[in-house]
Every structure is written in C-alpha cells, then in structure tokens.
Design an enzyme around this catalytic site. Structure first.
Site, PDB file in Angstrom:
ATOM      1  N   LYS A  22     -71.292 -24.511 -20.889  1.00  0.00           N
ATOM      2  CA  LYS A  22     -70.943 -25.906 -21.211  1.00  0.00           C
ATOM      3  C   LYS A  22     -69.438 -26.122 -21.065  1.00  0.00           C
ATOM      4  CE  LYS A  22     -70.443 -27.156 -25.696  1.00  0.00           C
ATOM      5  NZ  LYS A  22     -69.159 -27.788 -26.035  1.00  0.00           N
ATOM      6  N   ASN A  23     -68.666 -25.233 -21.667  1.00  0.00           N
ATOM      7  CA  ASN A  23     -67.220 -25.470 -21.720  1.00  0.00           C
ATOM      8  C   ASN A  23     -66.510 -25.188 -20.402  1.00  0.00           C
ATOM      9  OD1 ASN A  23     -67.526 -26.362 -24.280  1.00  0.00           O
ATOM     10  ND2 ASN A  23     -66.688 -24.532 -25.280  1.00  0.00           N
ATOM     11  N   CYS A 126     -62.742 -34.744 -36.263  1.00  0.00           N
ATOM     12  CA  CYS A 126     -63.947 -34.024 -35.853  1.00  0.00           C
ATOM     13  C   CYS A 126     -64.303 -33.084 -36.978  1.00  0.00           C
ATOM     14  CB  CYS A 126     -63.616 -33.285 -34.565  1.00  0.00           C
ATOM     15  SG  CYS A 126     -64.643 -31.911 -34.191  1.00  0.00           S
ATOM     16  N   ARG A 131     -57.708 -31.684 -34.953  1.00  0.00           N
ATOM     17  CA  ARG A 131     -57.665 -31.643 -33.491  1.00  0.00           C
ATOM     18  C   ARG A 131     -56.795 -32.755 -32.881  1.00  0.00           C
ATOM     19  NH1 ARG A 131     -63.626 -30.409 -31.396  1.00  0.00           N
ATOM     20  NH2 ARG A 131     -62.606 -29.182 -29.809  1.00  0.00           N
ATOM     21  N   ASP A 134     -51.180 -33.953 -29.478  1.00  0.00           N
ATOM     22  CA  ASP A 134     -49.742 -33.884 -29.213  1.00  0.00           C
ATOM     23  C   ASP A 134     -49.386 -32.990 -28.019  1.00  0.00           C
ATOM     24  OD1 ASP A 134     -50.795 -31.944 -31.066  1.00  0.00           O
ATOM     25  OD2 ASP A 134     -48.770 -31.156 -31.307  1.00  0.00           O
ATOM     26  N   LYS A 171     -48.221 -23.926 -28.621  1.00  0.00           N
ATOM     27  CA  LYS A 171     -49.430 -23.360 -29.202  1.00  0.00           C
ATOM     28  C   LYS A 171     -50.466 -23.312 -28.073  1.00  0.00           C
ATOM     29  CE  LYS A 171     -52.597 -24.543 -32.906  1.00  0.00           C
ATOM     30  NZ  LYS A 171     -52.886 -25.420 -34.006  1.00  0.00           N
ATOM     31  N   ASP A 316     -65.719 -19.939 -31.289  1.00  0.00           N
ATOM     32  CA  ASP A 316     -67.057 -20.496 -31.065  1.00  0.00           C
ATOM     33  C   ASP A 316     -68.175 -19.494 -31.383  1.00  0.00           C
ATOM     34  OD1 ASP A 316     -65.893 -22.851 -30.324  1.00  0.00           O
ATOM     35  OD2 ASP A 316     -66.221 -22.607 -28.177  1.00  0.00           O
ATOM     36  N   ARG A 408     -76.675 -30.270 -27.845  1.00  0.00           N
ATOM     37  CA  ARG A 408     -75.389 -30.515 -27.177  1.00  0.00           C
ATOM     38  C   ARG A 408     -74.935 -29.282 -26.405  1.00  0.00           C
ATOM     39  NH1 ARG A 408     -70.891 -31.525 -30.893  1.00  0.00           N
ATOM     40  NH2 ARG A 408     -69.886 -31.279 -28.883  1.00  0.00           N
TER      41      ARG A 408
HETATM   42  C1  EPZ Z   1     -62.048 -25.945 -26.579  1.00  0.00           C
HETATM   43  O1  EPZ Z   1     -61.694 -27.029 -27.404  1.00  0.00           O
HETATM   44  C2  EPZ Z   1     -63.551 -25.831 -26.662  1.00  0.00           C
HETATM   45  N1  EPZ Z   1     -64.166 -27.059 -26.180  1.00  0.00           N
HETATM   46  C3  EPZ Z   1     -63.972 -25.560 -28.095  1.00  0.00           C
HETATM   47  O2  EPZ Z   1     -65.375 -25.382 -28.126  1.00  0.00           O
HETATM   48  C4  EPZ Z   1     -63.299 -24.279 -28.576  1.00  0.00           C
HETATM   49  O3  EPZ Z   1     -63.616 -24.062 -29.931  1.00  0.00           O
HETATM   50  C5  EPZ Z   1     -61.787 -24.392 -28.411  1.00  0.00           C
HETATM   51  O4  EPZ Z   1     -61.454 -24.724 -27.035  1.00  0.00           O
HETATM   52  C6  EPZ Z   1     -61.033 -23.123 -28.757  1.00  0.00           C
HETATM   53  O5  EPZ Z   1     -61.491 -22.070 -27.959  1.00  0.00           O
HETATM   54  C7  EPZ Z   1     -64.395 -27.215 -24.885  1.00  0.00           C
HETATM   55  O6  EPZ Z   1     -64.045 -26.393 -24.052  1.00  0.00           O
HETATM   56  C8  EPZ Z   1     -65.112 -28.447 -24.469  1.00  0.00           C
HETATM   57  P1  EPZ Z   1     -57.917 -26.239 -28.212  1.00  0.00           P
HETATM   58  P2  EPZ Z   1     -60.232 -27.650 -27.348  1.00  0.00           P
HETATM   59  O7  EPZ Z   1     -57.126 -27.376 -27.677  1.00  0.00           O
HETATM   60  O8  EPZ Z   1     -59.701 -27.511 -25.974  1.00  0.00           O
HETATM   61  C9  EPZ Z   1     -54.875 -27.419 -31.659  1.00  0.00           C
HETATM   62  C10 EPZ Z   1     -67.588 -25.795 -28.846  1.00  0.00           C
HETATM   63  O9  EPZ Z   1     -68.204 -25.540 -29.917  1.00  0.00           O
HETATM   64  N2  EPZ Z   1     -54.333 -28.497 -30.817  1.00  0.00           N
HETATM   65  O10 EPZ Z   1     -57.794 -24.911 -27.549  1.00  0.00           O
HETATM   66  O11 EPZ Z   1     -60.311 -28.980 -27.964  1.00  0.00           O
HETATM   67  C11 EPZ Z   1     -56.303 -27.673 -32.125  1.00  0.00           C
HETATM   68  O12 EPZ Z   1     -56.350 -28.566 -33.205  1.00  0.00           O
HETATM   69  C12 EPZ Z   1     -66.178 -26.335 -28.871  1.00  0.00           C
HETATM   70  O13 EPZ Z   1     -68.082 -25.642 -27.735  1.00  0.00           O
HETATM   71  C13 EPZ Z   1     -53.188 -29.146 -31.225  1.00  0.00           C
HETATM   72  O14 EPZ Z   1     -52.621 -28.861 -32.302  1.00  0.00           O
HETATM   73  O15 EPZ Z   1     -59.451 -26.652 -28.312  1.00  0.00           O
HETATM   74  C14 EPZ Z   1     -56.762 -26.267 -32.459  1.00  0.00           C
HETATM   75  O16 EPZ Z   1     -56.302 -25.927 -33.747  1.00  0.00           O
HETATM   76  C15 EPZ Z   1     -65.691 -26.675 -30.244  1.00  0.00           C
HETATM   77  N3  EPZ Z   1     -52.702 -30.160 -30.435  1.00  0.00           N
HETATM   78  C16 EPZ Z   1     -56.026 -25.401 -31.418  1.00  0.00           C
HETATM   79  O17 EPZ Z   1     -54.960 -26.230 -30.925  1.00  0.00           O
HETATM   80  C17 EPZ Z   1     -53.279 -30.512 -29.255  1.00  0.00           C
HETATM   81  O18 EPZ Z   1     -52.773 -31.426 -28.585  1.00  0.00           O
HETATM   82  C18 EPZ Z   1     -56.861 -24.956 -30.237  1.00  0.00           C
HETATM   83  O19 EPZ Z   1     -57.580 -26.073 -29.739  1.00  0.00           O
HETATM   84  C19 EPZ Z   1     -54.434 -29.816 -28.835  1.00  0.00           C
HETATM   85  C20 EPZ Z   1     -54.940 -28.799 -29.634  1.00  0.00           C
END
Ligand code: EPZ
Length: 429
Positions: A22-23, A126, A131, A134, A171, A316, A408
């Site tokens: 999916k991802n 969410c 999430r 920034d 980050k 995940d 989903r």
């Molecule tokens: C992806 O989400 C995945 N989703 C998530 O899978 C997965 O849990 C996550 O990566 C981490 O591996 C998809 O690929 C569709 P991130 P994403 O940006 O990209 C913070 C599932 O169950 N952050 O890597 O949204 C954020 O809050 C889903 O399939 C900021 O602070 O995750 C988090 O703490 C759930 N500012 C961390 O970074 C930003 O602008 C990592 O999030 C963006 C993110």
C-alpha cells in the site's frame, strides 16, 4: 458495517500470497501526475486506500484503467493499473478528499512541479498523532516555492519553475521525502536532500521516477541527489511486496504456531522486524519464492523493541508485535519513537486479557498464558490487525468491529488467513 469473527486456537499452515505494498503504491500513483504519458503500475493492491486515491487523482484529471489480475487467483488480488494525467484539470485538492487520507496531501509536490501551482487542504489530525506538514513546507520553500497557509489550505506556487537546492531534513519523514523527490525531478538544476527517509518505498518511487526519465541517485541512503529534467515520460513499474503485510502474517504464525510460506515476500525489506520475530522463538528462512515462518510448539520468548525509521523496526508493525508479546513467557518493553499516540490498541488488547501498562512512550507487556475472546474495535489500520493476531490465539470468539480500517490496508485478510486454517469470517450486516 462489516465485522470479523475469529475463533482462536488454530495453527496456521500453508501459503499466504503477499500483496503489493500500500505505502509504495500510493506515492507511485501520485507520481502519475508528473507526466502526460501513461504510467503503468503492476502489482497494485486492491484496497480501500487505493480506491480512495484513484478518486482523488481523478479530481485532478487522472484517468485510469485496470488489466491483468494475477493468474489463478480470484478477483480482488493485486492488479495492473494504467494512470494517465493527460491534462491537469484542477490543481486544488479539497478538504473533503484530503481529510480522508493523509497521503493525498502528497499531490502538492507533483502538481506544483508540473503546473507551477497547487492548493491542497491541510490533512489535519489523525488517530496516531498530530502529524504536521512543516517539513513539506520548508522543503518546497527551499526549492523556491512561495507558500501561504490560508483557511486550512496550503497554497504553493512557483510560476517560473522550481529550482534545485540543498535541503537538510531536521527529522526523517517518509512522506516529505516522497514529495521532495517528485518536486525536484522537474526543478531547474540539482537538488541534494540530506537526512532523507531510506524506506524501501522511497527506493521504489525513485526507481519508478528514473524509469520515467528522472535523474535520481542515492535513494535508500540518507543523501539523495536529483538532477532536474524538463519533462518526464510514461513507464511501466512494479510495486514492491508489502513488508508490513509480510511482518503481520509472520507474527500471526509466531502467535499460533504452524508453518507458512509468505509467497512473494522479500526478507531484506524487513530485516529488523524478522530478526525480532525470530528471537521470539520462530524459525524464519528465505526461500526462492518468499519467506517461510515456522513455530512448532515451544514458548514465545519476550523480546524488547523500539520503533525507528528504516532500517529500524517499523512503527507500522509495533501494534502487531505487542499483540504477539501479550502471550510471551515473560515481560517485554515496546517503545514507540515515531508517533506520539500510537498505543490505541493497548486498551483493546486488554479486553482480550492482555496485561500492558504504559510508561511514557514505552509499553510494558507482561505475557499471559491465555487470552480470551471478546468484542473489540480499533481506531487505525495496524491497531485493528493487531487485534486479529491476538484473536487468532485467544480462547473462544472475538468480534472485531470497524473492519473498514482493515480494508484500507490488508487485501483479503480473512480469506488469506482462512486458507491457512484460521477460523475467521466476515459478517456483513
Ligand atoms: C508514512 O507516513 C506511512 N504512510 C505510515 O504508514 C508510516 O507509519 C510512516 O510513514 C512512518 O514509517 C504512508 O506511506 C502512506 P512520516 P508519513 O512523515 O509519511 C513527523 C500505515 O499504517 N512529521 O515519516 O505520514 C510525523 O508527525 C501508515 O500504513 C513532522 O513532524 O510519516 C511523525 O512523527 C500510518 N512534520 C514523523 O515525522 C512533517 O511535516 C514521521 O512521519 C511530516 C512528518
């Protein structure tokens, strides 16, 4: 609303086909916005999130058609989908659509790069944490985009094309790395991204973009270099096998005992998770067609894990591992470092008799010798499937409500498990 009924106690034996990820599929589908040619994606899973993204892309002008299901398998398994964004008819992604799926925010990258503008609704909160966006905004600003946030929408514009730049992520973010890759492909000059996400889904997207004519090097390492080109073409590309689905079923076998071949799985996509699962007392071997998981009797040993960006233990799979640890022969510690609120499954696992206490970002799981079936529900996809894993080993019947979370992200979950001997059925009301 559908529910799933599980009567626990059966071993799992047989073959489970692993679907396309999916991802990985979601960002690849979004990449179709970058070209007026057809992007053909093979092994696209049949999931509610994929269908939702098809609707969202349709709103921007993407046409799609479906061919080639996997041979000898029923309708509903991964298929080949052709996406064509001949003309971008709308550069706005409205709240009604974006609020349903966070990944749809990622259209901001290709829309901006191809048309010079995008107006995308903030995805909002969410169930698993705040999430924010920034990192996307500072990354796109580094590429020269002008960005304003107004009335819940991010307006991004770059009328004279984005320009290459060096950007260091403060980050690691999977989504923001995807967006920077897609935006920088069509920027003027070279972009260097530091502290990029190294997830296999980023590598999969990068190789698809390269097949479309992009010039990206270093995906899968913390430093990615992108030399901008003026246009991209169509391509044919295969979605990688789902590492989260693989880990989930490996944990299901670890929980119930038995012997299952995860057909099509690739061990290297989830080495850290497989290592943790093996330490619980399971035999894991790589075979030509996939990964084989075996546990013949013996106890489940307690193992501590902490989630981390790739190549670490994936967030995940955290909920599923916690479900497995509820039956361990001792106490384990599970620490969540990616999302601040991803322990929603704890209370529901407790309804099945699990003993879990929370201390900050760490769950302390005291293994019990038996779980007992109960009605449960969960608020996100991975939490829901952790309840299925627990239910497979619980005494008696468990009813899992809100199955749409499972739909989903897990293609034909109950079918795959039932074929291996689980007593699991879907109840449609
Ligand atoms: C992806 O989400 C995945 N989703 C998530 O899978 C997965 O849990 C996550 O990566 C981490 O591996 C998809 O690929 C569709 P991130 P994403 O940006 O990209 C913070 C599932 O169950 N952050 O890597 O949204 C954020 O809050 C889903 O399939 C900021 O602070 O995750 C988090 O703490 C759930 N500012 C961390 O970074 C930003 O602008 C990592 O999030 C963006 C993110």
């Amino acid at each position: 609303m559908d529910r799933i009924r599980v009567t626990g106690g059966n071993e799992l034996n047989g073959v489970i086909p692993i679907s396309g990820a999916k991802n990985a599929a979601l960002p690849l589908m979004i990449a179709s916005l970058l070209t007026d040619d057809t992007l053909t994606l093979e092994n696209v899973p049949h999931l509610a999130d994929v269908e939702q993204l098809i609707r969202i892309l349709g709103n921007h002008g993407v046409d799609y058609s479906v061919t080639g299901r996997r041979q000898q398998q029923d309708v509903g398994y991964s298929r080949t989908v052709h996406f064509t964004a001949r003309n971008i008819v709308d550069t706005t992604a409205p709240y009604e659509l974006v609020s349903k799926m966070r990944a749809s925010f990622w259209v901001i990258g290709p829309l901006l790069a191809r048309t010079g503008e995008a107006k995308v609704s903030l995805p909002g909160g969410c169930a698993i944490g705040t999430r924010p966006v920034d990192l996307f905004i500072s990354g796109l600003k580094a590429l020269g985009a002008e960005i304003e946030i107004e009335n819940g929408y991010v307006h991004a514009s770059a009328p004279n094309r984005l320009r290459g730049a060096r950007f260091i992520f403060p980050k690691v973010s999977v989504g923001a790395t995807h967006v920077m890759l897609m935006a920088a492909c069509l920027a003027d000059g070279e972009t260097v991204i530091e502290n990029a996400a190294m997830e296999p889904e980023v590598v999969n997207l990068s190789s698809c973009l390269n097949a479309m004519g992009a010039r990206i090097k270093g995906a899968g390492t913390p430093t990615i270099t992108i030399s901008g080109v003026t246009s991209l073409s169509g391509a044919r590309h295969r979605v990688i096998p789902d590492r989260i689905e693989t880990g989930t079923y490996a944990m299901a076998v670890a929980m119930t005992g038995g012997d299952v071949l995860l057909d099509g799985a690739k061990a290297k996509l989830l080495a850290a998770a497989l290592e943790a699962i093996a330490r619980t007392g399971v035999e894991i071997s790589e075979e030509s067609g996939g990964v084989r998981v075996r546990r013949n009797g013996g106890v489940i040993s307690p193992v501590d894990v902490a989630t981390a960006p790739f190549p670490g233990f994936p967030t995940d799979l955290q909920a599923q591992f916690m479900a497995l640890m509820t039956r361990a022969n001792g106490t384990s510690h599970i620490t969540e470092t990616i999302f601040e609120n991803r322990f929603m499954h704890v209370q529901e696992l407790a309804r099945l008799g699990a003993r879990i206490s929370l201390s900050g970002q760490t769950a302390i799981v005291e293994g019990v010798s038996e779980l007992e079936g109960a009605p449960v529900m969960a608020t996100d996809l991975r939490a829901s499937v952790s309840l299925v894993i627990a239910a497979l080993a619980a005494k008696g019947e468990t009813i899992i409500n809100r199955v749409y979370h499972l739909d989903r992200g897990f293609e034909r979950l109950e079918d795959k498990l039932a074929r291996c001997g689980a007593d699991i059925t879907r109840i449609s009301d």
